[in-house]
Design an enzyme around this catalytic site. Sequence first.
Site, PDB file in Angstrom:
ATOM      1  CG  ASP A 134     -56.969 -91.997  39.494  1.00 41.95           C
ATOM      2  OD1 ASP A 134     -56.088 -91.118  39.437  1.00 41.95           O
ATOM      3  OD2 ASP A 134     -58.179 -91.716  39.577  1.00 41.95           O
ATOM      4  CD  GLU A 156     -58.131 -85.882  39.021  1.00 39.93           C
ATOM      5  OE1 GLU A 156     -58.865 -84.881  39.012  1.00 39.93           O
ATOM      6  OE2 GLU A 156     -58.040 -86.667  38.050  1.00 39.93           O
TER       7      GLU A 156
END
Length: 390
Positions: A77, A135
């Site tokens: 991400d 995350e």
Amino acid sequence: MEMLPIEQLLPELVKWRRYLHRHPELSYQEKETSAFVAGKLAEFGMEVRRSQTGYGVTGVLRGTSPGKTIVLRADMDALPIQEENNTDYVSEKEGVMHACGHDGHTAILLAAASYYSSRKDTLKGELRFLFQPAEEVCPGGALGMIEEGVLAGADAVYGLHLWTPLPVGTVGTTPGPMMASADEFFIDIIGKGGHGGMPHRTVDSIVAGAALVTQLQSIVSRSVDPLSPAVLSVGTIQGGFAQNVIAEKCRITGTVRAFDEETRHLIRRRIEELSSSLAAAYGTEVKIDYVMGYPPLVNDSAEAERFNRVAPAALGESVKVITLEKLMPAEDFAYYLRHLPGCFMFVGAGNPEKGLIYPHHHSRFDFDEDALLHGVKLLVAMADSALNEK
């Protein structure tokens, strides 16, 4: 598939990383990134498993003879930051950029998958290449993938982080607690508003809030063991809307960091106790929302020793292998280490000579792409060592 040495993977590594950098996706929105990863894994001839709880992807590679099962993990991400770099691979998505190196992590793990896929006939055991979403935002993507069974029957788990505070040509880890837990608190103090010239007819939430901010600073200095590192930071205090009005409400928010569960829960308890007692002393009400985030990241000591053993040989004399100091940032890789022995490693990626000096989560963050090859070599060395260990 041709058995290319790791060094010859660098052009593809850079190509993949730059593609991902141009097309960042926020946490829980990694649809195209996961599709890109799944496509590459399929090209490598791997079994591809798609997560049912998010955009996670796992590539599974089984060798021709039985052995251990090793999990390698990367996060995918990006962050809600407008990129201010002038590279030819700058983010094409307004307000979103890879400002933490996850594009590099994904490329590194793809390269490791490619490397092992070409050597399947000589592989013992099983490798799982875990590409994790989300995350950066709690509760994080690790928990969902663990619940789906990505660690089932596995023997060890390894992950890494490109890290610009370390110069390129340096790698490091530490045994035991290495990264802190990250919890958040939101405290609402409710008083009685009124005229600033008649405070005796009010209950001033800002006065109570100011006292609480001061008292919160005593928790680490007076309640926590001085030998147990911890941080309590008040990030915001908000109250009132006019200079001549006593504020009815005041909100205090902040973060707490610790390296062990005992300290972590002690700080929470003291925040709740102080908030309640201060509110009572000032005649206000208090509401506390305490969010337990990622736990401390604790490396297995034997796996950290494996890193110290294999990294110098894998990376050569030009790369320095060090023991890191503890870090206050948090990482949801910590959840994997609660289930399996493993090691989280840092790969130096800063380079002042190239202007690569900006910290993580900065709008001009970038890293030295030479670090990508170091990352692949490190993951391969750790996996090889574990797979071939008797």
